[in-house]
Design a protein around this motif. Structure first.
Motif, mmCIF file in Angstrom:
data_model
loop_
_atom_site.group_PDB
_atom_site.id
_atom_site.type_symbol
_atom_site.label_atom_id
_atom_site.label_comp_id
_atom_site.label_asym_id
_atom_site.label_seq_id
_atom_site.Cartn_x
_atom_site.Cartn_y
_atom_site.Cartn_z
ATOM 1 N N THR A 173 40.311 52.737 49.867
ATOM 2 C CA THR A 173 40.859 54.259 49.757
ATOM 3 C C THR A 173 42.466 53.934 49.825
ATOM 4 O OG1 THR A 173 41.308 53.429 52.586
ATOM 5 C CG2 THR A 173 38.930 54.951 51.589
ATOM 6 N N GLN A 174 43.395 54.530 49.552
ATOM 7 C CA GLN A 174 44.979 54.257 49.159
ATOM 8 C C GLN A 174 45.164 53.117 50.850
ATOM 9 O OE1 GLN A 174 46.611 54.976 47.031
ATOM 10 N NE2 GLN A 174 48.185 54.633 47.885
ATOM 11 N N GLU A 175 44.914 53.680 51.319
ATOM 12 C CA GLU A 175 45.122 52.877 53.120
ATOM 13 C C GLU A 175 44.591 51.657 53.309
ATOM 14 O OE1 GLU A 175 43.559 56.082 53.023
ATOM 15 O OE2 GLU A 175 45.084 57.315 54.176
ATOM 16 N N GLN A 176 43.587 51.243 52.472
ATOM 17 C CA GLN A 176 42.789 49.904 52.328
ATOM 18 C C GLN A 176 43.714 49.010 51.403
ATOM 19 O OE1 GLN A 176 39.247 50.739 51.708
ATOM 20 N NE2 GLN A 176 38.141 50.285 53.867
ATOM 21 N N GLU A 203 46.535 49.476 50.121
ATOM 22 C CA GLU A 203 48.019 49.209 51.166
ATOM 23 C C GLU A 203 48.223 48.764 51.815
ATOM 24 O OE1 GLU A 203 49.594 52.899 52.602
ATOM 25 O OE2 GLU A 203 49.550 54.336 50.612
ATOM 26 N N GLU A 204 47.094 48.540 52.799
ATOM 27 C CA GLU A 204 47.065 47.284 53.655
ATOM 28 C C GLU A 204 47.072 46.129 53.228
ATOM 29 O OE1 GLU A 204 44.138 45.718 57.075
ATOM 30 O OE2 GLU A 204 44.220 47.713 56.935
ATOM 31 N N TRP A 205 46.044 45.880 51.996
ATOM 32 C CA TRP A 205 45.819 44.799 51.314
ATOM 33 C C TRP A 205 47.223 44.269 50.300
ATOM 34 C CZ3 TRP A 205 46.004 43.441 45.802
ATOM 35 C CH2 TRP A 205 45.840 42.390 45.398
ATOM 36 N N GLU A 220 50.095 44.666 51.482
ATOM 37 C CA GLU A 220 50.913 44.092 52.820
ATOM 38 C C GLU A 220 50.790 43.307 53.110
ATOM 39 O OE1 GLU A 220 51.237 47.181 55.511
ATOM 40 O OE2 GLU A 220 51.968 48.755 54.036
#
Length: 89
Positions: free
Chosen positions: A66-69, A71-73, A75
């Motif tokens: 997902t977009q959130e996953q 972004e976390e990756w 970061e």
């Protein structure tokens, strides 16, 4: 008998002048140049179509972030890279 096939295309005069310029510079015929240009373009298009299909197949199989996953990756990668640089100092 030749295995090659003939294709006909309409070319603007300005583009034809460029074709002739490149053909003369390379010592090739218009036909040779057109065949190589078409081959290069369609191989690139097929590669892109295959790449897109692979992505669509991955999505259908649930292999995606997902977009959130994502972004976390990213970061985490940045943090890890910064930690490696600090450790090397």
């Amino acid at each position: 008998m030749s295995k090659s096939q003939i294709i006909t295309a309409r070319i603007d005069p300005e583009v034809m002048e460029l074709v002739d310029r490149v053909a003369r510079a390379q010592g090739r015929s218009r036909s040779w140049l057109a065949a190589r240009a078409i081959e290069k373009m369609v191989r690139a298009e097929v590669a892109m179509m295959d790449f897109i299909q692979q992505g669509e197949d991955d999505i259908a199989a649930g292999r995606f972030l997902t977009q959130e996953q994502m972004e976390e990756w990213v970061e985490n990668r940045v943090r890890n890279r910064q930690a490696m640089r600090q450790a090397a100092e």
